[in-house]
Structures are given as C-alpha cells and as structure tokens.
Design an enzyme around this catalytic site. Structure first.
Site, PDB file in Angstrom:
ATOM      1  N   GLY A 209       0.835  -1.212   0.000  1.00 11.04           N
ATOM      2  CA  GLY A 209       0.000   0.000   0.000  1.00 11.04           C
ATOM      3  C   GLY A 209       0.857   1.244   0.000  1.00 11.04           C
ATOM      4  N   ASN A 210       0.262   2.379   0.297  1.00  8.06           N
ATOM      5  CA  ASN A 210       1.040   3.616   0.417  1.00  8.06           C
ATOM      6  C   ASN A 210       0.396   4.522   1.462  1.00  8.06           C
ATOM      7  OD1 ASN A 210      -0.918   5.440  -1.003  1.00  8.06           O
ATOM      8  ND2 ASN A 210      -0.510   3.991  -2.664  1.00  8.06           N
ATOM      9  N   PHE A 211       1.038   5.659   1.742  1.00 11.22           N
ATOM     10  CA  PHE A 211       0.618   6.498   2.867  1.00 11.22           C
ATOM     11  C   PHE A 211      -0.516   7.471   2.547  1.00 11.22           C
ATOM     12  CE2 PHE A 211       5.090   5.544   4.156  1.00 11.22           C
ATOM     13  CZ  PHE A 211       4.759   4.806   5.295  1.00 11.22           C
ATOM     14  N   ALA A 277      -3.748   7.646  -5.122  1.00 12.26           N
ATOM     15  CA  ALA A 277      -2.367   7.162  -5.241  1.00 12.26           C
ATOM     16  C   ALA A 277      -2.457   5.672  -5.553  1.00 12.26           C
ATOM     17  CB  ALA A 277      -1.619   7.408  -3.947  1.00 12.26           C
TER      18      ALA A 277
END
Ligand code: CTP
Length: 405
Positions: A209-211, A277
């Site tokens: 995943g990402n932030f 994102a």
C-alpha cells in the site's frame, strides 16, 4: 436573492458587536433566509435572546441541555446551509482553533458539515496579538472562511482594526458565496473523483500500500458538491469519510477494483479527477494462505496494474474533461507536463513532497497547476480545502473555455 430559502445558523458570542446581531438577523430574514440563533453565555450580556428570538421567529438556544431537554447540536450543525459566527470573540476563536467544546456554539461548530464563516470582533491589541493571529490561521486552515475585520472606533474608545464587519457586509458576503455556488459552471455536472491509496493483497493478511489518506481528493469532492456538482467518489481504503449528501462514495480496495469502477462511472461523467495514489504494481499471484517465514529473503513477483488515467485518456469523448495528479521528485515540471501529454489529460496537479506541510496526511498542500493550454501556476502552501477550491476553480475555467470554443 441568493439567500432565498437558505438555512443559516447564526452563532453569537461575547463581544460588544453582538448588539448589531438583531439587525443582522433582520437583514438575513429579509433576504429570504431561514435563521436559527445560538449564543454563548457571554453574548447575553450584550444582546437580549428575546430580541434575537423575536426577529428570527425561533427560540434561541445557549445550552447543550435546558433542564431535562437536550438541544441536539448535531442536528443544528447538519441543518444549516451555512453557519455564521458573528461576532466571533477572541475566546471563541481560540476554542475553535483547538477543538474545545465547552458550550453549545462550539458543539454546533464541531458538528457542522456546512461551510462556516467567521466574523471576528475584538479590540485592536487583542486582534494583533500573535496568539490571535495563530488561532486565525488555524481556523482558516480547517477550511473556514474569515470575513475581514473593519477599521474604526472600538469599544475601548480607541480607533483601529478589530471591528466586526457591518451586518450589510456580512449578508453580502453570504450572498456572494451562494451566488458563486448557484452560478458555478460545474452545477449539475457529473464528476468522478478517485482518492486514497490502493491495497494490493499479497496473502490473506498482508498487502502492498502507500501512505495516502485521501484527504485531498475528499476535499475536492466536497468543493465540487458545494458548487452543485453530482459527485461519485471512488475511495481507496482509508478511515476518512465524507458526509456530504451530494457525494456518492464507492469504496474499493485494489487498483483493479478502482479501474473497473472508474470504467463504469466514466461513461456518463462530464469530468474525472484522478487524485488517488494507485499502486503501480500488484503481486503477480496472491497466496491463498498466510505466507510462512522462510529463509533470509523473500521474493514477490509483481505485475504492472492497468493505468486508469491513461485508459480514460484514450476513451475520453469530446466534452469530457480529465484531470490527473503527478508526484514528482526531480525535474518536476517537465515530468508532469510529459505525463499530462502521454496520458491525454487536460490538466495535471503537480504535488510537491519537498515542502514541509505538503503531501500525504498533512492538512496543508503545495501544488502547481498545469493545463494543456500551457498554463502553469505555482500555488503557495495552503490548506487542502483552499487547494481544492483553487483546483476546482481552474477546472471551471477550463470547462467554460471548452464551452465557448
Ligand atoms: N494513475 C492511475 N492509475 C495507475 C497509476 C496512476 O490512474 N495505475 C494516476 C494517478 O491517480 C495520478 C496519475 O496517474 O492521477 C499519476 O500517477 P503516477 O503514479 O505519478 O504516474 P506514473 O505514470 O505511474 O508515473 P511514474 O513513472 O512517476 O510512476
């Protein structure tokens, strides 16, 4: 005329300018608005609740509970099309800046899902104090609108800055807001917005995943809804939500799910704004069971996800407007412009990670807007709400320009 039928919650706090609020209510009512008044205890030293109840034709509340009856602050905050805090004392401003909730006005403010307008009023020395300035900046950064104070005679007898804007000016400020909303070229448009991260499952308990939190995309969806657009928000996994009734949220998890949902929603969209994102890669195979620890390293083979922006760019029909985001760390402007052309977007919002306060999870952001006509504008560090407004305003201009071609 733009206030006709609008529901306004007026919060009156303890400042001498409170004596002007019955006149303010009369003007709002005359303009066709429906007004509910709430006050702090201190306000009642400056203006009679009976006068406010008479001109607003409704009871005035100042306590969260009156004896055994509970005044539903959530309802008052949700009922309104706009909340106006006028006059806003230095004390209430400080509470709003810090989320303090020790009276009805603060409880309604914290529950409000409508735009909040703040008309400060205080003596010049208080107005110029650094803590007041910091509180004002904070309250503004939450997306509230500050109505500038006037220069003139103050309660102390001194002449200077800090007077509450006159009731006529407050009314025209609200009129201006609703006029913009009613006349927006985006009114009635169907806008698709993607926001948040995507999670690409590795096994039943792990993901890539990402932030991203989705804060920027949700702010954009809310500004669009305020301007009368019908918004479909395709939201990756995040704890953030929007309560705006003009926004239909579709929750997705992976890039593939987001892709499929976008393909469907884009068919009848006028505009698509892709702020999510999206993970560029996903595990080629998803393990059916939890992967057990093995040796010192673990290889996970990744496969490229389909690019939603580029696909929509290929499908785009005349009259459809496509907006992408770019997060670049080197040669930013060139890379972002190249991305816009390659993915056939009409506009790119270039994000900076280099500036403090910008990017994932922050309440502020710093962006550069680039469009296909060659337009470039580097915006200062602003609240995500203000950035969202700037993005939506530029989209409105592009939309207007396309219509007149
Ligand atoms: N995007 C998308 N689908 C993907 C990947 C990205 O729709 N699978 C969109 C994002 O929502 C954003 C834009 O494309 O609007 C830019 O994303 P970015 O990851 O920066 O672009 P890439 O083309 O992947 O370029 P880079 O080489 O910088 O990773």
């Amino acid at each position: 005329m733009h206030l006709a039928g609008k529901k306004i919650t007026l919060a009156v706090t303890g400042s001498i300018a409170a004596y002007k609020t019955p006149q303010l209510v009369r003007l709002l009512v005359k303009a066709g608005a429906e007004v509910r008044v709430i006050t702090t205890r201190a306000a009642e030293d400056f203006v009679s609740p009976l006068a406010l109840a008479t001109v607003s034709k409704h009871p005035v509340y100042s306590n969260v509970a009156d004896g055994a009856a509970w005044n539903n602050h959530v309802e008052l905050g949700r009922w309104a099309d706009a909340m106006l805090v006028a006059p806003c004392s230095a004390n209430t401003l400080a509470k709003m800046a810090n989320g303090i909730c020790d009276n009805l006005v603060c409880a309604v403010y914290l529950s409000a899902i409508c735009p909040v307008f703040v008309a400060p009023a205080m003596d010049e020395d208080m107005w110029l104090h650094t803590s007041t300035k910091n509180n004002l900046d904070k309250v503004r950064s939450y997306g509230n609108q500050i109505i500038p104070v006037a220069h003139g005679e103050l309660a102390s007898g001194l002449v200077g800055e800090g007077r509450m804007a006159e009731p006529e000016e407050l009314v025209s400020h609200l009129e201006g807001y609703f006029q913009k909303k009613n006349n927006s070229p985006l009114k009635g448009n169907h806008v698709l917005v993607t926001a948040g991260p995507t999670y690409e499952r590795i096994d039943p308990v792990r993901f890539i995943g990402n932030f991203s939190t989705g804060k920027m995309g949700i702010a954009i969806a809310e500004v669009l809804a305020e301007q009368g657009a019908k918004v479909t928000l395709i939201l990756g996994p995040t704890h953030l939500r929007t309560l705006n009734p003009s926004i239909t949220t579709i929750s997705v998890e992976s890039a593939e799910e987001m892709y499929n949902t976008c393909m469907h929603a884009f068919q009848d969209a006028d505009i698509a704004i892709l702020s999510a994102a999206v993970a560029d890669y996903k595990p080629t195979e998803r393990a059916p069971e939890k992967i057990k620890k093995q040796g010192g390293t673990l290889d996970i083979k990744l496969t490229k996800n389909k690019d939603i922006l580029a696909t929509l760019g290929g499908l785009k029909k005349d009259g459809q407007l496509l907006v992408g985001f770019a997060l670049e760390t080197t040669n930013e402007l060139n890379h972002a412009t190249e991305k816009m052309e390659r993915k056939k977007a009409d506009m790119i919002v270039l994000n900076s990670l280099k500036d403090t306060g910008a990017g994932f999870g922050h309440d502020t952001n710093k962006v550069t807007l680039i469009d296909k006509t060659g337009y470039k504008a580097e915006l200062p560090l602003m609240s995500k709400q203000a950035v969202a407004e700037a993005i939506v305003n530029h989209i409105s201009l592009l939309r207007d320009a396309e219509k007149t071609i």
